[in-house]
Design an enzyme around this catalytic site. Structure first.
Site, PDB file in Angstrom:
ATOM      1  N   SER A 306     -18.297 -19.536 -55.493  1.00 18.81           N
ATOM      2  CA  SER A 306     -19.431 -19.860 -54.638  1.00 18.81           C
ATOM      3  C   SER A 306     -20.516 -20.652 -55.364  1.00 18.81           C
ATOM      4  CB  SER A 306     -19.980 -18.559 -54.044  1.00 18.81           C
ATOM      5  OG  SER A 306     -20.742 -18.817 -52.896  1.00 18.81           O
ATOM      6  N   ASP A 317     -18.694 -33.921 -60.652  1.00 19.80           N
ATOM      7  CA  ASP A 317     -18.670 -35.156 -59.865  1.00 19.80           C
ATOM      8  C   ASP A 317     -19.603 -36.215 -60.447  1.00 19.80           C
ATOM      9  OD1 ASP A 317     -16.817 -34.072 -58.196  1.00 19.80           O
ATOM     10  OD2 ASP A 317     -18.094 -33.979 -56.420  1.00 19.80           O
ATOM     11  N   LYS A 331     -14.325 -20.337 -53.118  1.00 18.87           N
ATOM     12  CA  LYS A 331     -15.103 -19.876 -51.968  1.00 18.87           C
ATOM     13  C   LYS A 331     -16.099 -20.965 -51.593  1.00 18.87           C
ATOM     14  CE  LYS A 331     -18.254 -16.367 -50.245  1.00 18.87           C
ATOM     15  NZ  LYS A 331     -19.351 -17.329 -49.986  1.00 18.87           N
TER      16      LYS A 331
END
Length: 445
Positions: A306, A317, A331
């Protein structure tokens, strides 16, 4: 499981009133907005089912073998409705809601274990650092099959969690089924007041090591203090940072965003997309990097979930950090806490989150840039090491600095072996940071 949570102060009044009114045999003349907006057919079918619920409620009240409490029945029905949606939606009664609020503040009572429900058993997502669960050796992926000898199969997650709660300093016996073990085994834990220091730091020679165990209200301020401490301890020779998110089950969305923002100068951090995509929210970084561009490694494993995955995904990224370890939990949903009258609340899944590149990691997880399974390595005995100095007749170096170099090499080797024996993934991360630093641009004098 703590998951990824947003806090919200609104509650829905009319739909809950409709359910309670019908459940207790009352007549409700005013339809809820949700029903009013439905088609006539859907509205009629919904009312038929709500009346069915009321009929079942009355049958249970009047004919069950033992007298039942209205409040318990209705709360159980609400919780059943929510838990049928997904593993992370649930009803929080007064005690659970209060505990959740304390948890996000960084202190709560219990075993220190983050769990979910899978295949009828309670599955361990991760034990929290320095808690009874962690000290007892519980591991991510363990299944709890019995609590004090009582089978869990057939219970809801909240019921199982309630059984694991109790007074501080009382014992509880969990039966654990673990992959690789031939048979289940019992573990006895002592309940304790869990005080979570969500961020801790340590100087690993010339590298700063920061472990984040949970994303609660103190996490970002703790990170700021940790980086300041690392700079004070190591000084200008600090080569980089290792951020350890292993076995971090998540927590508050705003803290995950703040931690990501701490190392990013610009760009999207995460987006959350609800059912109505017009309400998509995007969170962007502001200028400023607490690490001043130093190389970074982020460690993750299958217990990283999460909010941890938001941080790892954002830094990956944007190529701000190298992600190392094993694939994370996966999750990718957001739970909103919806307070209700009576100091209770709903934890409801309201959105999915996406990394800056637009990827949902639901069920997939964050795949590390460098896969490093955890392993233990055997120490090399001093008698097995050989060098030029061990050879008969080797030329001797008369330089007085050789003893200092030898001493420094021995110290570094001993420290590296100690870390590798205790934590192979961390050892690899420290080596990589130092390797990156060798080729980093040097400031011009």
């Amino acid at each position: 499981m703590a998951g990824l949570e947003k806090r919200q102060g609104k509650w829905m009044k009319t739909s809950r009133l409709a359910v309670f009114a019908l459940a207790t045999g009352m007549t409700l003349g005013l339809a809820s907005p949700a029903l009013a907006q439905s088609s006539p057919t859907t509205s009629a079918e919904t009312y038929r089912l709500l009346n069915l619920f009321g009929d079942v409620f009355e049958q249970v009240k009047s004919k069950y073998v033992e007298e039942v409490d209205d409040k318990q029945l209705i709360e159980a029905a609400i919780n059943g409705m929510l838990t049928s949606l997904d593993p992370h939606s649930s009803y929080l009664n007064m005690d659970n809601f209060e505990e959740m609020q304390v948890d996000t503040r960084g202190e709560f009572g219990g075993l220190g274990i983050e769990v979910t429900m899978e295949e009828g058993f309670v599955k361990v997502i991760s034990p929290i650092y320095d808690t009874p669960a962690e000290k007892a050796g519980l591991q991510p992926g363990d299944y709890i099959t019995h609590i004090d000898g009582t089978p869990i199969r057939g219970l809801g997650l909240n019921e199982a969690v309630e059984m694991m709660r109790g007074k501080v300093n009382t014992d509880i016996r969990l039966t654990i089924m673990r992959k690789g073990e031939a048979a289940p085994f019992d573990v006895t834990l002592t309940r304790a007041v869990i005080k979570i220091q969500s961020v801790r730091s340590e100087a690993k020679d010339d590298v700063g090591y920061i472990r984040i165990t949970k994303f609660n209200e103190q996490t970002y301020s703790g990170l700021q203090r940790a980086i300041t401490d690392m700079r004070d301890q190591i000084g200008p020779e600090m080569k980089g940072l290792v951020i350890d998110l292993r076995n971090n089950p998540g927590g508050l969305l705003d803290q995950a965003i703040s931690v990501s923002d701490a190392f990013l100068d610009k760009g999207e951090i995460v987006s959350t997309r609800p059912r109505d995509t017009e309400n998509t929210e995007r969170y962007n970084a502001r200028p400023g990097d607490l690490a001043d561009g130093l190389p970074m490694i982020v460690l993750v494993n299958d217990g990283s979930a999460s909010a941890s995955e938001i941080v790892a995904g954002a830094l990956q990224d944007h190529r701000r950090a190298v992600i190392m370890g094993t694939r994370s939990f996966g999750k990718g949903s957001v739970q909103t806490i919806l307070p209700m009258p009576g100091n209770v609340a709903l934890r409801l899944t309201t959105a999915r989150y996406y990394t800056p590149s637009g990827k949902s990691i639901q069920e997939v997880g964050i795949v590390p840039d460098i896969i490093v399974p955890q392993a233990r390595v055997e120490s090399i005995e001093a008698a097995q090491r050989r060098s030029e100095a061990d050879l008969n007749g080797a030329l001797r170096n008369e330089d007085e600095t050789i003893s200092n170099a030898e001493s420094d090499a021995n110290d570094r080797r001993s420290a590296a072996e100690e870390i590798a024996l205790e934590d192979y993934q961390l050892s690899r991360a420290l080596d990589m940071i130092r390797g990156i630093a060798l080729f980093a641009p040097r400031p011009q004098g």
